[in-house]
Design a protein around this motif. Structure first.
Motif, PDB file in Angstrom:
ATOM      1  N   SER A   1     -20.554  10.652  -0.397  1.00  0.00           N
ATOM      2  CA  SER A   1     -20.171  12.024  -0.641  1.00  0.00           C
ATOM      3  C   SER A   1     -20.180  12.803   0.670  1.00  0.00           C
ATOM      4  N   ALA A   2     -19.459  13.869   0.694  1.00  0.00           N
ATOM      5  CA  ALA A   2     -19.337  14.670   1.914  1.00  0.00           C
ATOM      6  C   ALA A   2     -20.678  15.218   2.365  1.00  0.00           C
ATOM      7  N   SER A   3     -21.551  15.540   1.414  1.00  0.00           N
ATOM      8  CA  SER A   3     -22.838  16.135   1.778  1.00  0.00           C
ATOM      9  C   SER A   3     -23.776  15.142   2.452  1.00  0.00           C
ATOM     10  N   ARG A   4     -23.430  13.863   2.468  1.00  0.00           N
ATOM     11  CA  ARG A   4     -24.256  12.857   3.143  1.00  0.00           C
ATOM     12  C   ARG A   4     -23.864  12.697   4.609  1.00  0.00           C
ATOM     13  N   GLU A   5     -22.736  13.281   4.996  1.00  0.00           N
ATOM     14  CA  GLU A   5     -22.258  13.140   6.366  1.00  0.00           C
ATOM     15  C   GLU A   5     -23.082  13.994   7.324  1.00  0.00           C
ATOM     16  N   GLU A   6     -23.116  13.560   8.571  1.00  0.00           N
ATOM     17  CA  GLU A   6     -23.807  14.314   9.614  1.00  0.00           C
ATOM     18  C   GLU A   6     -22.910  15.450  10.102  1.00  0.00           C
ATOM     19  N   GLY A   7     -23.468  16.388  10.808  1.00  0.00           N
ATOM     20  CA  GLY A   7     -22.682  17.436  11.447  1.00  0.00           C
ATOM     21  C   GLY A   7     -22.425  18.623  10.554  1.00  0.00           C
ATOM     22  N   ILE A   8     -21.534  19.479  11.029  1.00  0.00           N
ATOM     23  CA  ILE A   8     -21.252  20.752  10.370  1.00  0.00           C
ATOM     24  C   ILE A   8     -20.627  20.556   8.993  1.00  0.00           C
ATOM     25  N   PHE A   9     -19.724  19.573   8.876  1.00  0.00           N
ATOM     26  CA  PHE A   9     -19.057  19.340   7.587  1.00  0.00           C
ATOM     27  C   PHE A   9     -20.075  18.944   6.520  1.00  0.00           C
ATOM     28  N   GLY A  10     -20.983  18.036   6.864  1.00  0.00           N
ATOM     29  CA  GLY A  10     -22.025  17.621   5.931  1.00  0.00           C
ATOM     30  C   GLY A  10     -22.963  18.755   5.580  1.00  0.00           C
ATOM     31  N   SER A  11     -23.293  19.590   6.570  1.00  0.00           N
ATOM     32  CA  SER A  11     -24.174  20.738   6.327  1.00  0.00           C
ATOM     33  C   SER A  11     -23.531  21.731   5.362  1.00  0.00           C
ATOM     34  N   ILE A  12     -22.252  21.991   5.546  1.00  0.00           N
ATOM     35  CA  ILE A  12     -21.544  22.921   4.656  1.00  0.00           C
ATOM     36  C   ILE A  12     -21.476  22.350   3.247  1.00  0.00           C
ATOM     37  N   ALA A  13     -21.130  21.061   3.139  1.00  0.00           N
ATOM     38  CA  ALA A  13     -21.049  20.425   1.819  1.00  0.00           C
ATOM     39  C   ALA A  13     -22.399  20.454   1.119  1.00  0.00           C
ATOM     40  N   SER A  14     -23.464  20.211   1.868  1.00  0.00           N
ATOM     41  CA  SER A  14     -24.808  20.244   1.292  1.00  0.00           C
ATOM     42  C   SER A  14     -25.164  21.663   0.842  1.00  0.00           C
ATOM     43  N   PHE A  15     -24.828  22.653   1.659  1.00  0.00           N
ATOM     44  CA  PHE A  15     -25.086  24.055   1.327  1.00  0.00           C
ATOM     45  C   PHE A  15     -24.347  24.459   0.054  1.00  0.00           C
ATOM     46  N   LEU A  16     -23.137  23.927  -0.148  1.00  0.00           N
ATOM     47  CA  LEU A  16     -22.317  24.272  -1.307  1.00  0.00           C
ATOM     48  C   LEU A  16     -22.712  23.508  -2.569  1.00  0.00           C
ATOM     49  N   GLY A  17     -23.814  22.786  -2.507  1.00  0.00           N
ATOM     50  CA  GLY A  17     -24.288  22.133  -3.723  1.00  0.00           C
ATOM     51  C   GLY A  17     -24.352  20.627  -3.646  1.00  0.00           C
ATOM     52  N   GLY A  18     -23.983  20.054  -2.510  1.00  0.00           N
ATOM     53  CA  GLY A  18     -24.061  18.606  -2.363  1.00  0.00           C
ATOM     54  C   GLY A  18     -25.497  18.125  -2.397  1.00  0.00           C
ATOM     55  N   LYS A  19     -25.678  16.917  -2.882  1.00  0.00           N
ATOM     56  CA  LYS A  19     -27.033  16.385  -3.008  1.00  0.00           C
ATOM     57  C   LYS A  19     -27.340  15.335  -1.959  1.00  0.00           C
ATOM     58  N   GLY A  20     -26.448  15.173  -0.982  1.00  0.00           N
ATOM     59  CA  GLY A  20     -26.592  14.135   0.022  1.00  0.00           C
ATOM     60  C   GLY A  20     -27.892  14.183   0.792  1.00  0.00           C
ATOM     61  N   ASN A  21     -28.336  15.366   1.201  1.00  0.00           N
ATOM     62  CA  ASN A  21     -29.571  15.472   1.971  1.00  0.00           C
ATOM     63  C   ASN A  21     -30.773  15.039   1.138  1.00  0.00           C
ATOM     64  N   SER A  22     -30.800  15.429  -0.113  1.00  0.00           N
ATOM     65  CA  SER A  22     -31.900  15.022  -1.003  1.00  0.00           C
ATOM     66  C   SER A  22     -31.900  13.513  -1.198  1.00  0.00           C
ATOM     67  N   LEU A  23     -30.706  12.918  -1.347  1.00  0.00           N
ATOM     68  CA  LEU A  23     -30.622  11.467  -1.520  1.00  0.00           C
ATOM     69  C   LEU A  23     -31.091  10.726  -0.271  1.00  0.00           C
ATOM     70  N   LYS A  24     -30.755  11.258   0.903  1.00  0.00           N
ATOM     71  CA  LYS A  24     -31.219  10.634   2.152  1.00  0.00           C
ATOM     72  C   LYS A  24     -32.742  10.609   2.217  1.00  0.00           C
ATOM     73  N   ILE A  25     -33.360  11.723   1.855  1.00  0.00           N
ATOM     74  CA  ILE A  25     -34.825  11.819   1.889  1.00  0.00           C
ATOM     75  C   ILE A  25     -35.445  10.805   0.930  1.00  0.00           C
ATOM     76  N   LEU A  26     -34.885  10.700  -0.267  1.00  0.00           N
ATOM     77  CA  LEU A  26     -35.407   9.744  -1.240  1.00  0.00           C
ATOM     78  C   LEU A  26     -35.232   8.306  -0.765  1.00  0.00           C
ATOM     79  N   GLU A  27     -34.077   7.990  -0.174  1.00  0.00           N
ATOM     80  CA  GLU A  27     -33.836   6.644   0.348  1.00  0.00           C
ATOM     81  C   GLU A  27     -34.815   6.304   1.465  1.00  0.00           C
ATOM     82  N   GLN A  28     -35.055   7.262   2.355  1.00  0.00           N
ATOM     83  CA  GLN A  28     -35.987   7.041   3.462  1.00  0.00           C
ATOM     84  C   GLN A  28     -37.407   6.809   2.948  1.00  0.00           C
ATOM     85  N   ALA A  29     -37.745   7.383   1.808  1.00  0.00           N
ATOM     86  CA  ALA A  29     -39.071   7.210   1.224  1.00  0.00           C
ATOM     87  C   ALA A  29     -39.179   5.906   0.425  1.00  0.00           C
ATOM     88  N   GLY A  30     -38.066   5.169   0.326  1.00  0.00           N
ATOM     89  CA  GLY A  30     -38.093   3.876  -0.355  1.00  0.00           C
ATOM     90  C   GLY A  30     -37.674   3.899  -1.812  1.00  0.00           C
TER      91      GLY A  30
END
Length: 108
Positions: A1-30
């Motif tokens: 998903s777009a919200s999982r991407e790095e950079g400004i595009f990913g940040s905007i997608a995450s801000f608009l409701g994307g769950k990518g950042n939350s999924l990254k955190i969960l994946e990093q925690a195992g």
């Protein structure tokens, strides 16, 4: 998903409701997905993506009478929007408006 991407595009997608950042955190925690159902609209119709811990992703399209779903395909990795669109094309599923106006066969 777009919200999982790095950079400004990913940040905007995450801000608009994307769950990518939350999924990254969960994946990093195992954490691993054990059951997931996702849905969105593709070619004007409702599609669902389902994943269980011991299966591949399975993609379904809702029929035009909204009484059930048709299996479109399976994939080991989470299908992208483009993958789902290709599955619809491969099954001969046309745009929803064309089916609604009788310009293409109904999805039953």
């Amino acid at each position: 998903s777009a919200s999982r991407e790095e950079g400004i595009f990913g940040s905007i997608a995450s801000f608009l409701g994307g769950k990518g950042n939350s999924l990254k955190i969960l994946e990093q925690a195992g954490f691993k997905e054990v059951y997931s159902i996702e849905g969105y609209v593709c070619k004007g119709g409702n599609v669902r993506l389902m994943k269980r811990f011991d299966t591949d992703w399975v993609v379904f399209a809702e029929n035009d009478s909204e009484t059930g779903f048709i299996t479109l395909g399976e994939q080991a990795t989470r299908p992208t929007y483009q993958d789902v669109e290709k599955m619809l094309d491969d099954k001969g599923v046309s745009l929803k408006y064309a089916r609604d106006f009788g310009l293409a066969p109904k999805l039953e």
